[in-house]
Design an enzyme around this catalytic site. Sequence first.
Site, short mmCIF file in Angstrom:
data_model
loop_
_atom_site.label_atom_id
_atom_site.label_comp_id
_atom_site.label_asym_id
_atom_site.label_seq_id
_atom_site.Cartn_x
_atom_site.Cartn_y
_atom_site.Cartn_z
N LYS A 159 -1.08 -9.47 2.90
CA LYS A 159 -0.34 -9.00 4.08
C LYS A 159 -1.22 -8.02 4.82
O LYS A 159 -1.97 -7.26 4.19
CB LYS A 159 0.96 -8.30 3.65
CG LYS A 159 1.72 -7.69 4.82
CD LYS A 159 3.07 -7.15 4.41
CE LYS A 159 3.06 -5.73 3.88
NZ LYS A 159 2.51 -4.71 4.81
N ASP B 162 0.84 -1.21 0.00
CA ASP B 162 0.00 0.00 0.00
C ASP B 162 0.88 1.26 0.00
O ASP B 162 0.36 2.38 -0.05
CB ASP B 162 -1.01 -0.01 1.16
CG ASP B 162 -0.36 0.06 2.53
OD1 ASP B 162 0.88 -0.05 2.62
OD2 ASP B 162 -1.10 0.23 3.52
N GLU C 245 9.35 -4.04 10.48
CA GLU C 245 9.71 -2.75 9.88
C GLU C 245 10.25 -1.78 10.93
O GLU C 245 9.60 -1.54 11.95
CB GLU C 245 8.51 -2.13 9.16
CG GLU C 245 8.85 -0.76 8.55
CD GLU C 245 7.87 -0.26 7.51
OE1 GLU C 245 6.94 -1.00 7.14
OE2 GLU C 245 8.05 0.89 7.06
N ASP D 227 -1.29 -6.23 -0.40
CA ASP D 227 -1.26 -5.57 0.91
C ASP D 227 -2.65 -5.02 1.23
O ASP D 227 -3.20 -4.21 0.46
CB ASP D 227 -0.24 -4.42 0.82
CG ASP D 227 0.34 -4.04 2.15
OD1 ASP D 227 0.04 -4.71 3.16
OD2 ASP D 227 1.13 -3.08 2.18
O1 KIV Z 1 3.51 -1.08 1.63
C1 KIV Z 1 4.67 -1.51 1.59
O2 KIV Z 1 5.43 -1.30 0.65
C2 KIV Z 1 5.12 -2.30 2.73
C3 KIV Z 1 6.57 -2.63 2.80
C4 KIV Z 1 7.33 -1.44 3.23
C5 KIV Z 1 6.84 -3.80 3.67
O3 KIV Z 1 4.36 -2.63 3.58
#
Ligand code: KIV
Length: 288
Positions: free
Chosen positions: A117, A48, A186, A87
Amino acid sequence: MDIAKKVTVPDVVAMKRDGKRITMMTAYDAAFARLVEAAGIDIILVGDSLGMVVLGYPTTVPVTMDDMVRHAAAVSRGASRPLLIGDMPFGSYQTGPTDALRNAARFLKEAGMDAVKLEGGHETVPLVRALVENGIAVMAHVGLTPQRVAQFGGFKTQAKSARAARRLIDDAIALEDAGAFSIVLESIPAPVASMVTERLSIPTIGIGAGIDCDGQVLVLHDVLGLYGDFKPKFAKRYGEIGTAVVDALRAFDSDVRDGRFPDAEHSFTMKDSELAALRQNATRPKAV
Ligand code: KIV
């Protein structure tokens, strides 16, 4: 990793067991997904972060499921070998297991993703369990979870105190127990990430979490120098594509202004006889 074989969730879990480091990169469209695949990366995350690096928002919060599904579908048209992860954007799962299931299913059915995710610690355990029990593989994400940037007061390193680190380790264990197949760590101190990695049997994927994670992820636009001058401490630039793009566009701009483009090489011709006929036709007075 065999370059031609599709990467699966069990493959990623096995890589930790076999002591093989895992690579993950974000992508948001078919063109870059193709390039990420060509580089041999194991996992593509349609993050995201789309909201910030592609859509121009200041945070990831405004990103919608429709935004994510459209871009994830483009990624799956560009790359099929890496494990593809969608995501879950802010608001698409926090409202409960029913919404989480409906939205996660969209990633699999409409966008060709292999897994999803979602961000959060113990509070997301019931959601992770519901998704996994219904056949959807989940990657968890703890530490600096950007959807909570307002609560954190900015993009700040997390788990810096012993108490906060203990809580994060407990969250990671709870998420593994709930069925997550992997977890993003993270922006946390490297020793904390190291302890999480040691305690879990599922792979940890670090971003700003030190060398001891089982794998590493970065945001594509940070890696390529495509996201302005903003550069998080953990984001290593492996290319300066942004500068190359501006140089190329400046060359186009001056070629057009100075009458050098298009030249003969980039123009179409026609047969002399056709051109002569056209000219004759064009000059003949119209019959009345
Ligand atoms: O949204 C994203 O790119 C992420 C990564 C930084 C792990 O969640």
